[in-house]
Design an enzyme around this catalytic site. Structure first.
Site, PDB file in Angstrom:
ATOM      1  CG  ASP A 223      -2.139   0.953   0.945  1.00  0.00           C
ATOM      2  OD1 ASP A 223      -2.053   1.802   0.020  1.00  0.00           O
ATOM      3  OD2 ASP A 223      -3.146   0.865   1.664  1.00  0.00           O
TER       4      ASP A 223
HETATM    5  C1  BGC Z   1      -4.853   3.496  -0.066  1.00  0.00           C
HETATM    6  C2  BGC Z   1      -4.950   2.531  -1.244  1.00  0.00           C
HETATM    7  C3  BGC Z   1      -4.698   3.274  -2.539  1.00  0.00           C
HETATM    8  C4  BGC Z   1      -3.347   3.954  -2.451  1.00  0.00           C
HETATM    9  C5  BGC Z   1      -2.997   4.749  -3.690  1.00  0.00           C
HETATM   10  C6  BGC Z   1      -3.565   4.284  -0.093  1.00  0.00           C
HETATM   11  O1  BGC Z   1      -3.563   5.279   0.896  1.00  0.00           O
HETATM   12  O2  BGC Z   1      -4.964   2.786   1.144  1.00  0.00           O
HETATM   13  O3  BGC Z   1      -6.207   1.918  -1.274  1.00  0.00           O
HETATM   14  O4  BGC Z   1      -4.773   2.403  -3.615  1.00  0.00           O
HETATM   15  O5  BGC Z   1      -3.339   4.858  -1.357  1.00  0.00           O
HETATM   16  O6  BGC Z   1      -3.796   5.861  -3.803  1.00  0.00           O
END
Ligand code: BGC
Length: 728
Positions: A223
C-alpha cells in the site's frame, strides 16, 4: 533478467514515481497504476497534484463497493469491471488498484463504502467478478488491502491481533477465493500489522499462505507507503514498493554483502517482468463512449439500492400523486466516499432533476444544510411543501465530512436536524418515503416509524440520482439486498468493545462472530438482517432437494416463483446451519447465492454446489480445515432471518482424527476409533465401565500421562506402549 545489472534489478522493486513502475532500457517499460476501485483516478500530470486526489482525469464513477456489493450480482460486477478496463485502456492505465475486499467488521470503519460486505463469501464472489471483468481486457486488477485492514484508526501502525481460526474463516477467504478463481495480476498488502508483524514484511501472509497455499503467481505491491524495511519486505514476499522512497541501494547493498540472497531479488524482478508481459502496451483505442458507460453506471446503481420497508405499497409512487422532493441530498447527491478512491465523474445525475423531469408539478425544498448548521427557515419551507403534497420523498444521509478513508466514525446516527425534519414532515400527515445516502450503515431504529418506506441508496456513483428515480417511480423494481446487518444500536455490534483498540493493538475479541454470525447465533434482534431487501413483487420458494454428487459434495436445488404481478429480481441465498445447544461456530453462514429475474408467474429451478469446504472449520492444531461428522442443515431463503426452506443432511466428516499422544485426554482416546480399541484391548472394557458417570466425566478430561499422578498406575512405559500401539 540476466542482462540486468544488480542496480537495475533493485530499481525494479520500487516505482519511478507515485503512479509508475520503473522502466529499464528496452527490457521493461514503466507500467501505469491507478486507483480504483469504482472508476479511474488517473492523475492529471499537468495539475501539480501528485496524488491526483482532486484533479484526476474525468472517468465514469460507478457505485462504490457498498453499492455494487448490494446488487449481489457478479455478472453486473463483471460488466462494471470490463467497463472500467475500457477506460483504463484508453487512458493508458495498466493496473487498476482494486477491488478492496476487507470485511466490514464494524459499521464505524470510515472506509466501509469501499468494501463489499460483512461476509467473506459475498465479498470474494463479487471481488472475483470485478477482477475478471477488469482483466478481460488485458488490464491488471490489484486486490487490496491484504489483510485485516478493517479500520482506519492508526491504520499505518496498529497490530490487528486475530486468532488463526478467525483469520482463516473470516478475514482471508475473500482474498483466497479471488486468488484461486480470478488470478488477479496484483495484490496490495495492508498498512497494518497482523499479530505484531507488518503485512508488508509478513512472510506467512505474503509467501506461505498467498503463494504456497493459494498459488498466487502475480506481484505483491505495498500500500502507498506501507514498507518499513525494504530488505525484510522483499524477503517476506513483497515485490514492489510504492511510491518509491529512493532506497533501492539498500537492496543492492544487502545482496552485495550477502544479507539478501540474489535469488530473492530475482524472484521479485521476475514477477514484475511477468506483470509487464501480461498487460499489453499502448492503448488500442483512445476514446470511449461516455454515454454508454454512464448507462452501465445507472444500471449498476439501480441494482444496488435496497428497499428496506414499504408499508402500504407507498412505492412505487402511483401516477397522479402530488410529490414533494425534500432534502439537500436530493439536489446535491452524495455518490462516493472521500480519499484515494475519489473519482472525478464525467457527469452527475441528481435525483431531484430526474424526478422533476418525470413528475408534473413536483416541488423541491432543501430542508437542511449539509454542513450540519441548523436552518429553521429551510426546515419550515420543507414542512410547508410536504403539507401541500400526497407523498414526501425525503432524502436523508451522511454529509461528505462524516466518513472518509483515513478516519473512523464515532457513531451510526443520522444528523439530528435531519431526523427532526423527518418528524415534522411526518407530522403533516403526508406519506413519507425516506431515501438514504450513506457509505457506512446508519441506524434507523430511532425514526423509522415515521416513514412508510425506506430506500437505502448507499453511495451509488454518478448515475445514482437517475437510478433512484427509476426505482421510486417504478420503471424498475428494487433488487439490492443488505450485505451488512443494520443493528438497532451501535452497542449491539459484536466488535463494539474491541473497536478500534488502542495502545498499538486492536484485539479481534469477537472472533468469528462478525455481523449476522453474531446476531443470528445469539438471536439478537436487529433492525434489518443480512440479506434483506424488498422488491415490488413477491416470491415463493418450494421443492428444496439435495443430491450427493461425491464425497462431501452435494447438488442443491430449489424452485423460486414470482407470485406477484410484475417482473423483478430475487436474490436466493443458501446458508449452511448448525443447530448447537452450546455454539462452537456461527449459527449459519452464507455458502451460495444467485440473483435471478422472473416474470410474474414464472418459476426457475436454482442450483447450488455445496462442497466439504462449506462445512469445514479451521483447526489451528491441525493447521488445516476439518469436517466433523454429523448433521447440518441447508437453509434457503431471502435473508439470514427469512429462511423459506430447510433440509437436514449429514456428513461422514473428513475421516481425520487428531494424532493421539501421551498428553491426549482419556476422552480423546475414547473418541478416537483406533485409540478406543487400543485402550479396551489393554485394560478390558470392564475397568472403564466401573467408572461412575461423574468419575468418567472427570477422567475424560485428564491426559493419559497424568493418570499416574492420581495413583491409577499408568506408568510412562505403559503410556508409551499405548501410543506406539495406536501409531502402529
Ligand atoms: C490506499 C490505497 C490506494 C493507495 C494509492 C492508499 O492510501 O490505502 O487503497 O490504492 O493509497 O492511492
Amino acid at each position: 533478467m540476466k542482462d540486468l545489472t544488480l542496480a537495475e534489478k533493485a530499481s525494479l522493486t520500487s516505482g519511478s514515481d507515485t503512479w509508475h513502475t520503473t522502466a529499464v532500457r528496452d527490457v521493461v517499460r514503466a507500467l501505469t497504476l491507478s486507483d480504483g476501485p469504482h472508476g479511474l483516478r488517473r492523475q492529471d500530470e499537468s495539475s501539480g497534484d501528485a496524488l491526483g486526489l482532486t484533479r484526476s482525469v474525468p472517468a465514469t464513477c460507478f457505485p462504490p463497493a457498498v453499492g455494487l456489493g448490494s446488487s449481489w450480482d457478479p455478472e453486473l460486477a463483471r460488466l462494471v469491471g470490463g467497463t472500467i478496463a475500457r477506460e483504463a485502456r484508453a487512458q493508458g492505465v495498466d493496473v487498476v488498484l482494486g477491488p478492496g475486499v476487507n470485511i466490514k467488521r464494524s459499521p464505524l470503519c470510515g472506509r466501509n463504502f469501499e468494501y463489499f460486505s460483512e461476509d467473506p463469501r459475498l465479498s470474494g464472489v463479487m471481488g472475483a467478478a470485478l477482477v475478471d471483468g477488469i482483466q478481460s481486457l488485458g488490464v491488471g486488477a490489484c486486490v487490496k488491502h491484504y489483510a485485516v485492514n478493517n479500520q482506519e484508526t492508526d491504520r499505518m501502525r496498529i497490530s490487528a491481533d486475530v486468532d488463526e481460526r478467525t483469520l482463516r474463516e473470516i478475514y482471508l477467504p475473500a482474498f483466497e477465493h479471488i486468488v484461486r478463481e480470478a488470478a488477479p495480476y496484483m495484490v496490495m498488502c495492508a498498512y497494518n500489522k497482523i499479530n505484531g508483524v507488518y503485512a508488508s514484511q509478513n512472510r506467512w501472509l505474503l509467501t506461505e499462505v498467498l503463494r504456497e497455499e493459494w498459488g498466487f503467481d502475480g506481484l505483491v505491491v505495498s500500500d502507498w507507503g506501507a514498507v518499513a524495511d525494504r530488505v525484510a519486505a522483499l524477503e517476506a514476499g513483497l515485490d514492489l514498493e510504492m511510491p518509491p522512497t529512493g532506497t533501492d541501494a539498500e537492496i543492492a547493498d544487502a545482496v552485495r554483502d550477502g544479507r539478501l540472497p540474489e535469488e530473492v531479488l530475482d524472484r521479485a524482478v521476475g514477477r514484475l517482468l511477468r506483470l509487464a508481459s501480461r498487460v499489453p502496451a499502448a492503448p488500442a483505442t483512445t476514446g470511449w463512449d461516455a454515454d454508454a458507460h454512464h448507462e452501465v453506471a445507472r444500471q449498476a446503481a439501480r441494482a444496488s439500492a435496497v428497499l428496506l420497508k414499504n408499508d402500504g405499497d407507498v412505492l412505487p409512487i402511483a401516477p397522479g400523486r402530488k410529490v414533494a422532493v425534500l432534502g439537500e441530498l436530493a439536489r446535491t447527491p452524495r455518490y462516493q466516499g472521500h480519499g484515494s478512491s475519489h473519482v472525478v465523474p464525467t457527469r452527475l445525475d441528481s435525483a431531484w432533476e430526474s424526478l422533476a423531469a418525470a413528475l408534473d408539478g413536483a416541488v423541491f425544498a432543501a430542508g437542511y444544510r449539509l454542513d450540519g448548521q441548523a436552518d429553521p427557515e429551510l426546515e419550515r419551507e420543507a414542512v410547508e411543501a410536504a403539507a401541500g403534497a400526497d407523498v414526501a420523498v425525503l432524502f436523508l444521509g451522511l454529509p461528505d465530512s462524516a466518513e472518509s478513508e483515513g478516519f473512523d466514525r464515532t457513531g451510526i446516527d443520522l444528523p439530528g436536524d435531519q431526523t427532526t425534519l423527518l418528524r415534522r414532515v411526518a407530522g403533516t400527515g403526508v406519506d413519507v418515503v425516506v431515501v438514504l445516502s450513506n457509505g457506512g450503515v446508519v441506524s434507523v431504529s430511532g425514526w423509522q416509524d415515521a416513514a412508510s418506506a425506506i430506500l437505502e441508496g448507499w453511495l451509488l456513483g454518478q448515475a445514482g440520482g437517475s437510478a433512484l428515480a427509476d426505482l421510486l417511480l417504478g420503471t424498475h423494481s428494487p433488487s439490492g439486498r443488505l450485505t451488512e446487518t443494520i443493528p438497532h444500536r451501535l452497542a449491539d455490534v459484536p466488535s463494539h468493545l474491541h473497536f478500534p483498540g488502542g495502545d498499538g493493538h486492536v484485539v479481534y475479541g469477537e472472533g468469528r462472530y462478525v455481523g449476522y454470525r453474531h446476531y443470528d447465533t445469539l438471536d439478537v434482534d436487529v433492525a434489518y438482517p443480512f440479506g434483506h431487501g424488498l422488491s415490488y413483487t413477491t416470491f415463493a420458494y418450494s421443492g428444496l432437494e439435495a443430491r450427493e454428487t461425491g464425497a462431501n459434495e452435494w447438488q442443491v436445488e430449489v424452485t423460486v416463483t414470482n407470485t406477484g404481478s410484475r417482473f423483478a429480481h430475487e436474490v436466493v441465498q443458501l446458508y449452511v446451519a448448525f443447530d448447537e445447544e452450546r455454539p462452537t461456530r456461527p449459527r449459519r453462514e452464507l455458502r451460495g447465492f444467485a440473483k435471478i429475474g422472473l416474470e410474474p408467474g414464472a418459476s426457475e429451478r436454482v442450483s447450488f454446489t455445496l462442497t466439504g469446504r462449506d462445512l469445514a472449520w479451521w483447526s489451528a492444531s491441525r493447521g488445516g480445515w476439518r469436517i466433523d461428522p454429523g448433521a447440518f442443515t441447508v437453509e434457503v431463503g431471502a435473508s439470514s432471518r427469512d429462511i423459506r426452506q430447510r433440509l437436514e443432511l449429514s456428513t461422514p466428516g473428513d475421516g481425520w482424527a487428531p494424532p493421539l499422544t501421551a498428553m491426549s485426554t482419556l476422552g480423546e482416546w475414547l473418541d478416537h476409533p483406533v485409540g478406543s480399541r487400543v485402550l479396551k484391548e489393554a485394560f478390558g472394557g470392564s475397568a472403564l465401565d466401573r467408572f461412575s458417570p461423574a468419575l468418567m466425566g472427570l477422567a475424560r478430561g485428564i491426559p493419559l500421562a497424568k493418570f499416574r499422578t492420581f495413583g491409577i498406575g499408568l506408568s510412562p512405559e505403559v503410556v508409551d506402549r499405548l501410543v506406539a500401539a495406536v501409531d502402529g
